[in-house]
Design a protein around this motif. Sequence first.
Motif, PDB file in Angstrom:
ATOM      1  N   HIS A   1      49.638 -20.349 -84.300  1.00 44.07           N
ATOM      2  CA  HIS A   1      48.682 -20.968 -83.880  1.00 44.07           C
ATOM      3  C   HIS A   1      47.418 -21.368 -85.079  1.00 44.07           C
ATOM      4  CE1 HIS A   1      47.175 -17.038 -83.674  1.00 44.07           C
ATOM      5  NE2 HIS A   1      46.028 -17.226 -83.063  1.00 44.07           N
TER       6      HIS A   1
ATOM      7  N   ASP B   1      43.344 -16.479 -89.459  1.00 42.09           N
ATOM      8  CA  ASP B   1      43.911 -15.430 -89.816  1.00 42.09           C
ATOM      9  C   ASP B   1      45.607 -15.399 -89.689  1.00 42.09           C
ATOM     10  OD1 ASP B   1      43.067 -15.448 -86.854  1.00 42.09           O
ATOM     11  OD2 ASP B   1      43.934 -13.157 -86.895  1.00 42.09           O
ATOM     12  N   HIS B   2      45.968 -16.648 -89.202  1.00 39.29           N
ATOM     13  CA  HIS B   2      47.253 -16.945 -89.042  1.00 39.29           C
ATOM     14  C   HIS B   2      47.761 -18.122 -89.892  1.00 39.29           C
ATOM     15  CE1 HIS B   2      47.766 -14.105 -85.388  1.00 39.29           C
ATOM     16  NE2 HIS B   2      46.638 -14.343 -85.378  1.00 39.29           N
TER      17      HIS B   2
ATOM     18  N   ASP C   1      49.127 -13.878 -81.136  1.00 39.12           N
ATOM     19  CA  ASP C   1      47.836 -13.505 -80.427  1.00 39.12           C
ATOM     20  C   ASP C   1      48.236 -14.118 -78.831  1.00 39.12           C
ATOM     21  OD1 ASP C   1      47.219 -12.688 -82.626  1.00 39.12           O
ATOM     22  OD2 ASP C   1      45.227 -14.056 -82.955  1.00 39.12           O
TER      23      ASP C   1
ATOM     24  N   HIS D   1      48.274  -6.444 -84.892  1.00 41.07           N
ATOM     25  CA  HIS D   1      47.244  -7.061 -84.900  1.00 41.07           C
ATOM     26  C   HIS D   1      46.020  -6.403 -84.371  1.00 41.07           C
ATOM     27  CE1 HIS D   1      44.469 -10.503 -83.688  1.00 41.07           C
ATOM     28  NE2 HIS D   1      45.111 -11.323 -84.513  1.00 41.07           N
TER      29      HIS D   1
HETATM   30 ZN   LIG Z   1      44.797 -13.437 -84.695  1.00 37.73          ZN
END
Ligand SMILES: [Zn+2]
Length: 256
Positions: free
Chosen positions: A60, A64-65, A167, A221
Amino acid sequence: MKFTVLGSGTAVPHPQRSSSGYWLETVNGSLLLDCGASAIHRMAQENLDWANLDAIWISHFHLDHIGGLTPFLFGMKNAPDTQKRRKPLRIFGAKGLKKLLENFDKANDYKLFAQPFPVEIVEVAPLENFEILPETEAVALDTPHTVESLAIRITDENDKTIVYTSDTGFTKEIGTFASDADLLVMECSFFKDKPIEKHLELSEAIYLVRYAKPKRVVLTHFYAKWDTVNFEKEVAKLSPMCEVIEAKDGLRLEIN
Ligand SMILES: [Zn+2]
Ligand SMILES: [Zn+2]
């Protein structure tokens, strides 16, 4: 398959846990699962062959990804290690990935796609089967996190399976999707009393483990509140019925 944790943390800076990135090495090529900003240097720190990386999965568009992806393309463009490379780099993700990357590229005329090798962006829809590496099948599931967020289930030519939730909020569908996986890599952002609905806390994660019955689980995570929790003790209290491993940057596992 060989699995390496590059980053077991979140978007929030942390002294031991960098942001999301997981390296998967198969006999048919290498795959990076998510590319947080720190992932690009973590690959080098772990002595992984980043210059010959075959494919990238973006779960997504939270930074942070995906925040390391354009810096990675920027770095590859001029790296001595990639000048002789001719095989394509394939970047897989949800609908909207292409537009997002093109907009970033145009923002300062970076020419990120003018590489010594072809860069292909492949947008996938939930529940559509696709080949993420040669002889390696994948399928994605939409998850309750962002509009575009996807979990992925990857099966190699020997029928070994890894599921990466990235996530997600709680849904039993994740449990069904992950059923009987050889390795389930699942987010567990919070220990308890989660302040954000669209993430998991430990009791929900272990519920999904018991439901999915994978062979092994890596929880990851982690927000900083986890730092003071005794992971093994708290996991054991919930009887997960399989091995549950705490992700740490640099953790390596073999899936066979
Ligand atoms: Zn994340
Ligand atoms: Zn997110």
